[in-house]
Structures are given as C-alpha cells and as structure tokens.
Design a protein around this motif. Structure first.
Motif, PDB file in Angstrom:
ATOM      1  N   LEU A 607       0.818  -1.216   0.000  1.00  0.00           N
ATOM      2  CA  LEU A 607       0.000   0.000   0.000  1.00  0.00           C
ATOM      3  C   LEU A 607       0.849   1.263   0.000  1.00  0.00           C
ATOM      4  O   LEU A 607       0.603   2.194  -0.777  1.00  0.00           O
ATOM      5  N   TYR A 608       1.872   1.311   0.866  1.00  0.00           N
ATOM      6  CA  TYR A 608       2.720   2.503   0.920  1.00  0.00           C
ATOM      7  C   TYR A 608       3.468   2.714  -0.394  1.00  0.00           C
ATOM      8  O   TYR A 608       3.557   3.835  -0.904  1.00  0.00           O
ATOM      9  N   THR A 609       3.992   1.642  -0.938  1.00  0.00           N
ATOM     10  CA  THR A 609       4.769   1.764  -2.174  1.00  0.00           C
ATOM     11  C   THR A 609       3.885   2.190  -3.341  1.00  0.00           C
ATOM     12  O   THR A 609       4.226   3.123  -4.090  1.00  0.00           O
ATOM     13  N   SER A 610       2.764   1.505  -3.529  1.00  0.00           N
ATOM     14  CA  SER A 610       1.871   1.862  -4.645  1.00  0.00           C
ATOM     15  C   SER A 610       1.276   3.250  -4.462  1.00  0.00           C
ATOM     16  O   SER A 610       1.064   3.973  -5.438  1.00  0.00           O
ATOM     17  N   SER A 611       1.002   3.658  -3.212  1.00  0.00           N
ATOM     18  CA  SER A 611       0.473   4.996  -2.969  1.00  0.00           C
ATOM     19  C   SER A 611       1.481   6.069  -3.369  1.00  0.00           C
ATOM     20  O   SER A 611       1.130   7.059  -4.027  1.00  0.00           O
ATOM     21  N   GLY A 612       2.737   5.896  -2.969  1.00  0.00           N
ATOM     22  CA  GLY A 612       3.759   6.890  -3.318  1.00  0.00           C
ATOM     23  C   GLY A 612       3.992   6.972  -4.812  1.00  0.00           C
ATOM     24  O   GLY A 612       4.108   8.070  -5.375  1.00  0.00           O
ATOM     25  N   ILE A 613       4.044   5.816  -5.481  1.00  0.00           N
ATOM     26  CA  ILE A 613       4.293   5.821  -6.929  1.00  0.00           C
ATOM     27  C   ILE A 613       3.118   6.432  -7.688  1.00  0.00           C
ATOM     28  O   ILE A 613       3.297   7.257  -8.589  1.00  0.00           O
ATOM     29  N   SER A 614       1.880   6.021  -7.341  1.00  0.00           N
ATOM     30  CA  SER A 614       0.705   6.560  -8.043  1.00  0.00           C
ATOM     31  C   SER A 614       0.555   8.056  -7.809  1.00  0.00           C
ATOM     32  O   SER A 614       0.150   8.793  -8.716  1.00  0.00           O
TER      33      SER A 614
END
Length: 829
Positions: A607-614
């Motif tokens: 969640l943290y990784t995909s949130s930052g990238i998106s």
C-alpha cells in the motif's frame, strides 16, 4: 408618480412576505391589483423559464439567454440564492472572489476582460440582502449577487433583441485557469425569467397603453441614391405637456435620417398682445434606437419647429420618435395646442456605394465556411467583387479602396475617403470572436472603424484602431494583439449576431501617387476562441442554461489564465519548483514502506509503495509533465491509495490475525473507493479518513480482546460475590493498561499524532494559489506520521525480552472454597 408605481409593482411581487401587514397595506395592494389587472388586458406572457437549483463552484459561471421580441413590454428576472453578503462585507472583500451577476445585449458578458479593475461594478441597489434593479443603466454592468435578486426592465429602458445574463462566482485571470484543486465557497441559485408582450403592434410601453403611429413611406429614386419619404397622412395635434409616439423600422443600412415638422399651427396659442406666433412653439423631437424615447432617455433630440433633426448613419432596427411641446416663453398665455405634419427622409445608397454623396465604395462580404466538423462555427469573409480574387482567407485591400475624397476642400487634410465592408454574423456565432488583420509591406496609414448595425463614421463607431496609442484597447470586448507599423491584429470578443460594418479610412492623395502604393492584405474571420487560446489552453464549447445558444471559452493550462490564456499566472521557473515539489515530496513513502517490509507486513508495504508511486505519477500528469494513464484514472488511484494507506496504518496497530485484517481492509477499500470517486478533493475527506482509520483500529482492538478472553467464562458463582467481581475487573483493567503501555513506544505515538495533525492542517490550508506548497507538506506529513505510528508498535518478542503470553491474567476466587487448592477455580490463562 412613476416611482410610486414601480415600488407598488415590487410590492405585488413580494406580497407573500408581508402577510402580517395586510390590514395596513390593503390600499396599496388593491392599487397594485388594479394596475396588474389593467395591464393584463393589453399584454400577455410571451415566455416563462424556470431554472432549478444550480451550484456554482469557485470561479464557475453560468449564462442565461433571454429573447425579447420587438413587441415585448417587460421582462422580469427573479433569482434566489444562498449568498449571504451585506454591503459592508462586499466593500471589504476581495472583488475578484465576489459572486456577481452581469448583463450584456447581444452576446455573453465577460467582466474579467476589463483592463481597469471593476469599472462596471455597481453597489448602490443593494439593500438588506436584496438586489432590486429597476430603471437603471443595466447593460455591461455587474452587480454583487444577493440572497434575493429582482430585475424588472421594460421596453422604455432596454432594447428588444437577445440579452445575456451571466452569474459568476469570482472573476479575473484565474477563472479560466485549470487548477490542481478548486476549493472555496460556492453558492447555489434558482430563478425564473418571464417576458410579457403587447397584444397589438400599434401599442407599446410598460403597460401596453401607449399608442404608436406608423408612418407610410414612399421610395423616390435620385442621382445620389434612394430617398424614402415617410409622413403621416393627416395632421397630428398635441396639447401642452402631452406627447405623441411614432416608430420606424430600418431594415437596411441607411446613410442618414432627416426628421422635420411642416405646417405647424397653433389654434389656441396666443401672445399677450393678442397676436399668434407659431415660431415660439418649441416642438421637441426625441429619437431613440430600440427603446421608447422620452425627454429623460433618448439618443438624439432637437426642436424640429426651427430646424430638422439629422441622424447620421442610423442603426438598423426600430426607431422611436417622441414629439412633445414645450412652453418656454413668458409671452404665451392660455393652453398649448400645436398641430403639425411629421416627415422623415431616409437616404439609401446603392448596395455597392456609401457616403452622403454615394461616392464611396461598399462591399458585401460573402461567408466562406471552414471545413472542420469538430468546430461549431468558424468562417472567413471575402468580397464578392471582380476586383480581387483570393484562394485564401486574405484579400488585397488596395484595389477595393475608394478613389473619391471628401471633395469639398483642396486642403490636404481633407483628402481622405472611406471604404466599407459589410459582414453578416449569424446569431449562432455570438459566442465566438471576430478577428481583423491587416498586413502591409510598408507603414500602415489606414484607420479601421467597426460599428454594429450601422456604418461607422469618424465621430460614431463602436470600436476603432488608428495607431498603437489611439484605439479601443480599453474597451471590454476589444483585444489588440501584436500590432506594429506594418501589421494590425485585433479581436472583437463575443461578437453580436447581426450586420457589422467595417470602415477603412484612408488617404486618397497617397494612394493615387505613382510608385508609392503599398500592398496591404486584409482578413476578416470568425474564430471560436481568441488567438486559439494563445497556445496555452483548449477551446471549449458549451450551451448556456436555456440551451438555446452555444458559446466558446478558453480553458487554460496550469500556468496561464485570462479569457484568451495570455496572462502568465505562474512563471516558468515557478512552475518547475512547483512540479519538483509535488512530485519529489512523494519520496517520503520510502520510510513507512521500508519499516513495513522489515516487519514483514507485506500488505502495508504494498500500500505505501503503490500509494507513493501513483501519487508521483498523478502529479506529474497534473503539472503537465507526463501522463502515464488518463488523468481521471491517475487521480482516482492517487486519492484511493492515499486513503487506504492512512487507514491501514491504524489497522496495523492492532495485533490481529491476517484473516481479520483482510476483512477490515476489504471493507475499508470499498468505502475509500467511493470517497475517491465522488469528490476526492473535498476538505471533509481527511476527517472521514481519520474516522474510518480510528474505527478500524477500534474494531481491531475488539477482535484482539475477544480472542484473548474467549475461553474465560463468568460463572454464576462469580456474580454472587460482588467483592471478588470488582477485584477481578480491577485486575483485568490493570493488566490491560500494562499491556497497552508495553505495546507502543509512546514518544513516537505522540510524534505520529503531531505529524498527522500537520497533515490535516496542510490539507485544510490548500487553496488555488498555495496548493503546490501545502499539498507537498501533506505528502511529507502523512507518510511521516505513518512511519512514526508503525514504528511505535513494539513486536511481541521485544516487549519483555521473551515472547508475549497473549492471555492476560485475570484472577477469579471461588467464593465457597477460598482456602482450598482447586485448580478449576485458580488462574485462567
């Protein structure tokens, strides 16, 4: 008397608000009812439009079109809104953020094209949260929006035709700027537009009680052109302080109107010495285009008993003439009774000639449609003449110029002529702009004048360009671009539909000189948006609220604004800083993602990784750098994953099994997806997200407690012993508090809440101007708070140097065998 009547009409319209005063105001109401009944005998409702509740967000706007035929008598516009502004607050407020209502005849109003600030803003009619406009100069004016707005205008005040009323929630360059976020106060309005007309074309006025005489006309050919003579068949007589109303319809371009009175006699006028002298009679003539003329409202006036009234280059349409007598001589005694014969003379030149002597050239331009099915209406105009031929939108000007000068003087200053070009603009093109261009290989000495419905002359025009310092650039709808000695380029914005005449004033002595003739090309075209939005935006097309007409506007990029996107709101360097700040601030996701991965919390890590990238991809597209997917998809992913990351942080703090955690995540995913789809930028979303996260944490703690104590049963024996029951509860609470204290690193919990508060403050402070800064702070604050919260949780193996016994100890003493060793009544683990 007229003023009292107007107030009584308002009293009728708002009578439902004064039921408590029926007894006191019965006389006024009866009077109003009588007037309304009397008016209804000769008038009827032409149209009535009701507009439902419409919400205007910050910098949003709507247009309402109202069609007024020539036989209309009055138009009433009643609006209700939730605007709560008194005059004192309006004076203190930023005028660019004020809700306003503006009006314009023929095409949509555009208040933010003023070069000077708010010269059309009027505050006088505001009273007690209401705006009542009656008998004011309303055209091209703006009024602050109020809770109740009543606009009542009659054919004695405004001209028939098409009128546009614009409602704005803020004006200025930022109105058309595409914004990363659009927060602020909006307002809702609803209303009704009613148009009333007269039953007979021979009557007019507010109550259809004024008789209009139409003059019979006869055409007479002459060397100069066609003279049309109009006269009344029999003499008209008027008494003192009375007036008589006439009308004349001009269907084509006319050079001149001459109004005169003949056979003036006065049967009852007598001088003090007993002699009659009609020369002392002042027979005043008041002429007005479009609306009923009067001594207080007219375009031209004069005593036609002494000299004719001459109107040069009159506008096409209906003209009203009011004749009245004045007694300004002390020698006249008795009553005033004047009789006269009224005569009008109209000079019309042949279709290809113009001027008082019909010696100047006039060309009717033909419309050439542009072949672009995606654009509603665009065209250019070329002269229908054998003198020039063109395969493009430009035509050569010199072969078309008039050779005849003013002719009356040998002075070189009088050696100039006019050449006219007639252009017909369809009514459906009133939401576009007309573009005039001149390019020459030498210095341009021509002057260009434009007039709607009439031929422009030197002292009568709507817009003009003489040189770079003498032009109409201060006008609301005139926009000058890139003009110098050899080129001229200007737009008339939101041009009115109908006949436009463009006059080129030029020197004949220079053009006739051998070897000095220049090559000048001219182009006249209709474009949907001025200058193609200056290459900083896109041209949008939409319909006004009644759905009767189309208009176009520029929707600018992130760094530009203005009605033509020519105003730089954010500099190039500032745009770079904003872009880097919004994109790079998402790198803060590394901290919570790293710690979640180290703790083998793989769901949180994803969640943290995909949130930052998106979020980084969304803001890269938002600032105009690069769009990996469509803007809508990227925006949804950014807000949805951000909401999910916040809630999952709270859920992580509870020590529950993976099955329960997946269930909570699924429910949260559904709720946050709905929030991200419907109004993701609302300020209330941050409160909802924190509330959902707190609810998820509470559910997690509840599951944890139920799991820990599911084997503990409170037997009937325990409830019979009140003392031991309270002891058990106190021991249970003590052990629970010890467990919670050991569960977290409380310094980081406090720091996490501080970072979360900073994120909430940043979200709240976001505005159109400061969005880039505060949203970058939101990125850093929210990811920092997530890291601090998940870091504050102590692993079970580290709380006491050994794995935690997840069953909290609760002591239960059997009340019947207190001193015996009974394992079943011992400690429950």
């Amino acid at each position: 008397m007229e003023k009292k009547t107007n107030y009584s009409i308002l009293g009728c319209l708002y009578s439902n608000q004064f039921y408590l005063y029926i007894c006191v105001g019965s006389l006024v109401i009866c009077c109003c009812s009588y007037e309304t009944h009397a008016a209804s005998n000769d008038s009827f409702t032409l149209s009535s439009f009701t507009y439902g509740r419409t919400v205007l967000k910050p910098f949003d706007w709507r247009y309402i079109r109202v069609d007024l035929p020539t036989w209309f008598s009055a138009v009433t516009i009643s609006l209700e809104s939730d605007v709560d502004l008194d005059k004192s607050r309006i004076m203190m407020a930023d005028k660019s953020n004020l809700p306003m209502i503006c009006a314009r005849e023929g095409s949509p109003p555009l208040p933010d094209t003023y070069n000077t600030s708010f010269i059309g803003l009027v505050l006088d009619p505001i009273l007690n949260g209401s705006l009542a406009i009656e008998g004011l100069q309303f055209s091209e004016k703006c009024y602050p929006m109020q809770k109740n707005v009543l606009i009542k205008l009659t054919n004695e005040q405004i001209s028939p035709g098409v009128w546009y009323f614009g409602l704005f929630n803020g004006i200025g360059s930022m109105r058309t700027q595409s914004k990363m976020i659009n927060r602020g106060s909006g307002y809702a309005f609803s209303g009704n537009v009613s148009v009333e007309g007269c039953l007979s074309p021979s009557v007019s006025g507010q109550f259809c009680n004024e008789t209009i005489d139409h003059l019979s006309c006869v055409d007479q050919k002459s060397i100069q052109g066609t003279f049309t003579s109009c006269r009344n068949d029999e003499q008209s007589c008027i008494h003192q302080n009375e007036s008589k109303l006439y009308s004349l319809d001009l269907l084509g371009v006319t050079e001149e109107i001459i109004i005169s009175a003949t056979n003036v006699i006065s049967n009852q006028t007598q001088l003090s010495n007993g002699a009659n002298n009609v020369s002392n009679i002042i027979l005043m003539c008041y002429a007005r285009h479009g609306s009923i003329s009067s001594p207080s409202a007219h375009d031209y006036s004069g005593n036609i008993n002494n000299a004719p009234l001459v109107i040069r280059s009159p506008k096409v349409g209906r003209w009203y003439i009011t004749i009245t007598t004045l007694n300004l001589s002390n020698e006249i005694t008795g009553s005033m009774n004047a009789c006269y014969s009224l005569e009008w003379k109209l000079l019309r030149c042949p279709i290809d000639k113009a001027g008082l002597n019909c010696t100047w050239e006039r060309y009717t331009l033909q419309t050439i449609m542009r072949k672009n099915p995606s654009v509603p209406f665009e065209s250019y105009y070329l002269p229908a003449s054998d003198k020039v031929s063109s395969n493009s939108a430009n035509f050569l000007l010199e072969p078309l110029l008039s050779n005849s000068s003013l002719g009356q003087s040998q002075s070189e200053s009088q050696h100039f002529a006019w050449t006219y070009f007639l252009v017909d603009i369809p009514s459906g093109a009133s939401g576009g702009s007309i573009h005039i261009r001149l390019n020459s290989d030498k210095k341009i000495k021509h002057e260009i004048y434009a007039s709607y419905g009439a031929q422009p002359i030197e002292d009568k025009w709507d817009y003009f360009y003489a040189n770079s310092t003498s032009n109409s650039n201060g006008s609301m709808f005139f926009k000058l671009y890139d003009s110098d000695e050899k080129s001229i380029s200007f737009y008339i914005v939101y041009v009115r539909g109908g006949t436009w005449s463009f006059g080129v004033k030029h020197s004949t002595s220079v053009s006739n000189a051998s070897g000095s003739q220049s090559q000048t090309t001219m182009s006249i075209s209709i474009e949907r948006c001025p200058r193609r939005c200056s290459s900083h935006g896109t041209c949008q097309n939409t319909v006004e609220m009644s759905g009767l007409s189309l208009y176009s506007y520029c929707w600018c990029d992130r760094t530009h604004g203005g009605f033509d996107c020519s105003v730089e709101i954010v500099s190039h360097q500032g745009h770079i800083w904003q872009s880097v700040s919004l994109i790079a601030s998402n790198a803060a996701f590394v901290f919570p993602a790293y710690w979640a991965l180290r703790q083998k919390a793989f769901a949180e890590w994803v969640l943290y990784t995909s949130s930052g990238i998106s979020s980084g991809l969304y803001h890269a597209c938002d600032v105009g750098t690069w769009c990996a997917l469509s803007f809508r998809v990227l925006q949804f992913m950014d807000f949805w994953l951000s909401f999910m990351a916040v809630v999952s942080t709270f859920v992580y703090l509870a020590d529950i099994d993976e099955g329960s955690k997946r269930t909570i995540h699924t429910v949260v995913a559904i709720l946050t997806a709905l929030m991200a789809e419907n109004g993701p930028t609302r300020s209330s979303n941050i409160i909802l997200v924190i509330a959902i996260g707190a609810a998820g944490l509470l559910v997690g703690f509840s599951i944890e407690l139920l799991r820990h104590y599911r084997r503990f049963s409170f037997s009937a024996e325990l409830f019979l012993n009140m003392l031991h029951r309270w002891q058990t509860i106190k021991d249970w609470c003590r052990n629970l508090i010890k467990t919670i204290v050991k569960r977290f690193r409380w310094f980081f919990v406090v720091a996490g809440f501080a970072a979360l508060a900073m994120a909430a403050i940043s979200w709240n402070l976001e505005s159109t101007d400061s969005y880039w800064f505060w949203h970058s702070m939101w990125h850093v604050s929210i990811y920092t708070s997530s890291f601090l919260f998940i870091y504050s949780k102590v692993n079970a193996i580290n709380r006491a140097g050994e794995p935690e016994n997840t069953n909290y100890e609760l002591t239960r003493q059997d009340s019947f065998s207190r001193g015996q060793d009974q394992p079943e009544n011992g400690r429950v683990r």
